[in-house]
Design an enzyme around this catalytic site. Structure first.
Site: not given
Ligand SMILES: *[C@@H]1O[C@H](CO)[C@@H](O)[C@H](O)[C@H]1NC(C)=O
Ligand SMILES: *[C@@H]1O[C@H](CO)[C@@H](O)[C@H](O)[C@H]1NC(C)=O
Ligand SMILES: *[C@@H]1O[C@H](CO)[C@@H](O)[C@H](O)[C@H]1NC(C)=O
Ligand SMILES: *[C@@H]1O[C@H](CO)[C@@H](O)[C@H](O)[C@H]1NC(C)=O
Ligand SMILES: *[C@@H]1O[C@H](CO)[C@@H](O)[C@H](O)[C@H]1NC(C)=O
Length: 677
Positions: A358, A360-363, A365, A380, A474
């Site tokens: 994955g 996105g968001g903050f980093g 994964v 992550k 979020d």
């Protein structure tokens, strides 16, 4: 319909920079830790000055604010664009190699790219070259602070001047560098005096005027700008622009520094705190002089002394750093959730691209298998300095345990990266199961209802049942993962707060996702349990209707799911909103409850939203929803003037999709390909 448009406008009003920078207002009093992209000669000195060039010949230096800004908006009443107003001020110093003066200069620049592969030094200021000079395809706006003589074909007024350049190196408007002093006279500002000078640049997007002022940094902003130039920047700029500085040297050189910088879009930039700015670095010697006259001997002796002093300072700093990192080790040892970097490296096969599940968001994964236990984990990677405070926060989140939360097993920090280790959840995200299912799998109503209840109980735990209130910030379908038994588990809680810790506290980063973001959160950046309830309301509707909270693929009355459901409800046909994929295999009472509860949670005024405790009571049938046809009624509280319909056009599928998909975890089948924000 009009409600739909206005609510959409409302969302967009506060979200126009998603995917771009959400903070278009920044102040750097010195640049240590600043979010800048630099290249070539440009460096940050140890005291925090941004040095664009040193005194070497024919070099270039760039420094741009790392995130692009959205500079163009559509004019609602015509096909044309409007360039955003902006205001900026900065303090600079140009230190020549000798008191006789130096050469070239720098430019405050707006450019569609922060890379200038072809650019030349000298008069081209590191922005352009002979082949593209003057071309409208450059999309460059620059304000130059130039200390070189009217070079060859460039008819610059004076060796010491300020000019406004559009796409080319010859200025559209320029004047000798002066300001109106205390006695009302024009006094020269010698740009390469080595002393600090402040500049102000303002663009008024409505009147379409650029103002430029300069003054020695010890004097206030002059009442009259030096340059007032009428020009419509929308004819030059592109939608997404980088803002920063470009500088070069030629045969003649100088060290060019920016000491502080404040910028604001659609507002007045905040004042710099002059007392906090780094001092102008000391005069650099010539180094290349061969004649040993008495001045050069003095220069050499003093530079040796300076070097000695610098070495002393540097070794003290190094010593301190070394001891500080030992401290860190000390307290880190007491953190029970710390992982060894080596283990995580092995677990993720060296953070191999193929293990990414994955983005996105903050980093990013990664999936990993812990070498010691064989346990599957999701790792992550966040690029963030792990401060002690940050780590303390992660330690405390690591104590949160609830069967409907994704357990944060621990962390590890390494060279500006923070690694967070979570339970690995195999079935992927709710978002994927709803919108990109494998083999047309349809999540049944029973499963959906259960997942919604699971997530409500996880949120209730965060809000009320743990020792301190944790706001998720979020909540969205891509942060809900389903385990092997199709239980819903919520991930990524508390991270937004963590993320804010490491940043400049004077800027608030609004974290959230378009369509789930409560209006008050978008407006103030302040998250609360009731902004989570708003997002949970959006999730309820999304799951029941099988549609994203905002979806431009639907017709105008249905783009905003919330508006559409409330319209169906007002017309007494709320079940029309149900996801057609579930057909009629659902329990009518449950479905009505979920849809109405979604509306109630999404009320615009935070005070009237239920708490998560009430929400779980409603969902469990412990209490019946007090429903008095209020859906939609408080939309009218929106002030029409807050909804600027020019933002309507900004909605772009890409941006919405990007923010929906940026989940933090992922099941084996899940791979979201967008870049992180
Ligand atoms: C000046 O900058 C150039 C380009 O980055 C670099 O090669 C050179 O070493 C620098 N000179 C000094 C004295 O730092
Ligand atoms: C630096 O070098 C230039 C030419 O190389 C010379 O004219 C000037 O006097 C020198 N300045 C100092 C401070 O030595
Ligand atoms: C203002 O500038 C003029 C012209 O340079 C100079 O004669 C005068 O002394 C300056 N006044 C002040 C207060 O510095
Ligand atoms: C630009 O300068 C003019 C003339 O002083 C002034 O009327 C106008 O308000 C200024 N614009 C901005 C955006 O500061
Ligand atoms: C938007 O377009 C209208 C009509 O062409 C024009 O009158 C108005 O000045 C424009 N607004 C801006 C801010 O450019």
């Amino acid at each position: 319909m009009s409600i739909a448009i206005s609510t959409l406008a409302f969302f967009l009003f506060f979200n126009t920079h998603l995917g771009h920078s959400l903070t278009n207002d920044f102040v750097y009093n010195g640049f240590l830790g600043a979010s800048l992209s630099r290249d070539e000669a440009s460096i940050i000195t140890s005291n925090g000055a941004l040095q664009l060039t040193n005194q070497s010949q024919n070099i270039i230096g760039h420094a741009f604010y790392s995130t692009p800004l959205r500079m163009l908006n559509k004019n609602s009443s015509s096909a044309a664009n409007i360039a955003s107003s902006f205001s900026t001020s900065f303090v600079f110093a140009i230190v020549p190699p000798s008191p006789d003066g130096g050469g070239h200069g720098f430019a405050f620049t707006l450019s569609p790219s922060k890379q200038f592969p072809m650019a030349e030094h000298s008069q081209y200021l590191g922005l352009l070259d002979q082949s593209n000079d003057g071309k409208s395809s450059n999309h460059i706006f620059a304000v130059e602070f130039d200390i070189s003589n009217g070079y060859e074909k460039f008819a610059d007024v004076d060796a010491n001047h300020v000019g406004i350049n559009i796409n080319g190196i010859s200025s559209k408007a320029s004047k000798p560098a002066t300001y109106v002093n205390g006695t009302g006279e024009n006094e020269e500002v010698k740009l390469d005096s080595g002393r600090s000078i402040q500049a102000w640049i303002e663009y008024d997007g409505v009147k379409k005027v650029v103002n430029v002022s300069i003054a020695p940094s010890s004097t206030p902003k002059p009442s009259q700008p030096l340059l007032v130039y009428s020009f419509d920047l929308s004819l030059v700029l592109e939608e997404s622009m980088y803002v920063g500085f470009s500088a070069s040297t030629g045969k003649l050189t100088s060290s060019q520094y920016i000491l502080g910088w404040s910028f604001n879009m659609n507002g007045v930039s905040r004042s710099l705190d002059l007392s906090q700015l780094p001092s102008v670095p000391p005069h650099e010697g010539n180094g290349s002089s061969s004649k040993l006259n008495s001045t050069t001997i003095i220069a050499i002796v003093s530079s040796v002394l300076v070097l000695f002093f610098l070495a002393l300072v540097a070794s003290v700093a190094l010593y301190r750093r070394a001891t500080r990192s030992e401290d860190l080790e000390d307290w880190e040892l007491h953190c029970s959730h710390r992982f060894r970097f080596k283990d995580l490296y092995v677990a993720t096969k060296g953070f191999k691209q193929s293990e990414v599940i994955g983005v996105g968001g903050f980093g990013v994964v990664y999936k990993g298998v812990l070498p010691s236990t064989g346990e599957e984990v999701a790792v992550k990677k966040i690029s963030q300095e792990g401060t002690r405070e940050f780590v303390a926060e992660v330690e405390s989140l690591g104590r949160l345990r609830h069967k409907h939360l994704i357990y944060l097993q621990g962390w590890c920090k390494r060279k500006g990266n923070l690694l967070l280790v979570y339970d690995y959840i195999p079935n992927g995200s709710l978002d994927n199961l709803l919108f990109n299912p494998i083999n047309n799998f349809v999540l049944s109503w029973e499963q959906r209802f259960k997942v919604l209840k699971d997530i409500a109980s996880g949120l209730l735990y965060l809000h009320e049942e743990w020792e301190q209130v944790v706001v998720h910030r979020d909540v969205k379908a891509s942060n809900v993962l389903l385990d092997a038994d199709m239980n819903g588990r919520l991930g990524d809680f508390g991270l937004a707060r963590l993320y804010n810790h490491g940043n400049n506290p004077s800027t608030t980063i609004v974290v959230g996702t378009l369509g789930y973001m409560a209006p008050e959160l978008a407006r103030t950046g302040k998250a609360s349990p009731s902004s989570d309830v708003f997002a949970y309301g959006a999730l309820l509707l999304e799951v029941a209707c099988g549609r994203r909270p905002l979806d431009p693929n639907y017709g105008s009355g249905q783009i905003i799911l919330l508006d559409w459901v409330s319209e169906c409800d007002r017309e007494g046909r709320i079940l029309d909103a149900v996801d057609p994929k579930i057909e009629s295999s659902y329990v009518r009472e449950e479905m009505e409850l979920v849809l109405r509860l979604g509306l109630v949670c999404s009320r615009l005024v935070p005070e009237v939203r239920p708490s998560m405790r009430q929400v779980t009571r409603y969902l469990n049938g412990d209490e019946s929803l007090p429903f008095d046809g209020l859906a939609g009624s408080d939309y009218h509280r929106l002030r029409v003037d807050e909804m600027n319909s020019i933002f309507l056009d900004i909605i772009s599928r890409d941006e919405i999709n990007k923010s929906y998909h940026s989940s933090s975890f992922g099941g084996a089948s899940y791979r979201s390909l967008e870049a992180g924000r």
